[in-house]
Scaffold this active site. Structure first.
Site, PDB file in Angstrom:
ATOM      1  N   CYS A  70       0.891  -1.166   0.000  1.00 47.16           N
ATOM      2  CA  CYS A  70       0.000   0.000   0.000  1.00 47.16           C
ATOM      3  C   CYS A  70       0.926   1.212   0.000  1.00 47.16           C
ATOM      4  CB  CYS A  70      -0.966  -0.037   1.191  1.00 47.16           C
ATOM      5  SG  CYS A  70      -0.159  -0.102   2.801  1.00 47.16           S
ATOM      6  N   VAL A  75      -0.371  -1.008   7.175  1.00 44.51           N
ATOM      7  CA  VAL A  75      -1.685  -1.517   7.552  1.00 44.51           C
ATOM      8  C   VAL A  75      -2.342  -2.272   6.393  1.00 44.51           C
ATOM      9  CG1 VAL A  75      -4.003  -0.931   8.369  1.00 44.51           C
ATOM     10  CG2 VAL A  75      -2.014   0.308   9.262  1.00 44.51           C
TER      11      VAL A  75
END
Length: 132
Positions: A70, A75
């Site tokens: 990401c 996360v």
């Protein structure tokens, strides 16, 4: 047996991403559209990842190494990698995936290090994964 998920550095990815058995999975949401992406990466936004996970299994047939990322890989990247690993466990069939990795420092670290970036809007990205 639960699959382990390891991390890979940008330098390591750069040295292996030319291999045909690797798929790079970008799980950023909208920022992919304006920040660019790693050439040849597949886009599976984290917000709809679970809904599209079976599509991803089909799209990566023939690949044995998946690298998730990401923006920072803190996360969404690790979370989607874990969801994918769990999905494969539930499938109870050999999808041929040997390694599930997460790119350290994510896309932001990749771009900050001056590594190749594609700014196309093609879905899927048609850029060569080997472009430098």
């Amino acid at each position: 047996m639960a699959r382990s998920i390891s991390y890979i550095t940008g330098s390591q990815l750069l040295s292996i991403k030319r291999r045909p058995n690797i798929a790079i999975i970008d799980v950023r949401d909208e920022e992919r559209n304006y920040d660019g992406h790693i050439p040849g990466s597949l886009h599976y936004a984290s917000g709809s990842f679970i809904d599209r996970i079976s599509n991803l299994v089909q799209e990566v047939k023939g690949k044995d190494t998946l690298v998730f990322h990401c923006a920072l890989s803190q996360v969404r990247g690790p979370s989607c990698a874990r969801k994918f690993a769990n999905y494969l466990e539930e499938l109870k069939e050999d999808a041929g995936i040997k390694s599930i990795l997460v790119l350290e420092r994510g896309y932001n670290g990749w771009e900050a290090a001056g590594r190749p970036v594609c700014r196309c809007t093609d879905i899927p990205c048609k850029a060569e994964t080997a472009s430098n």
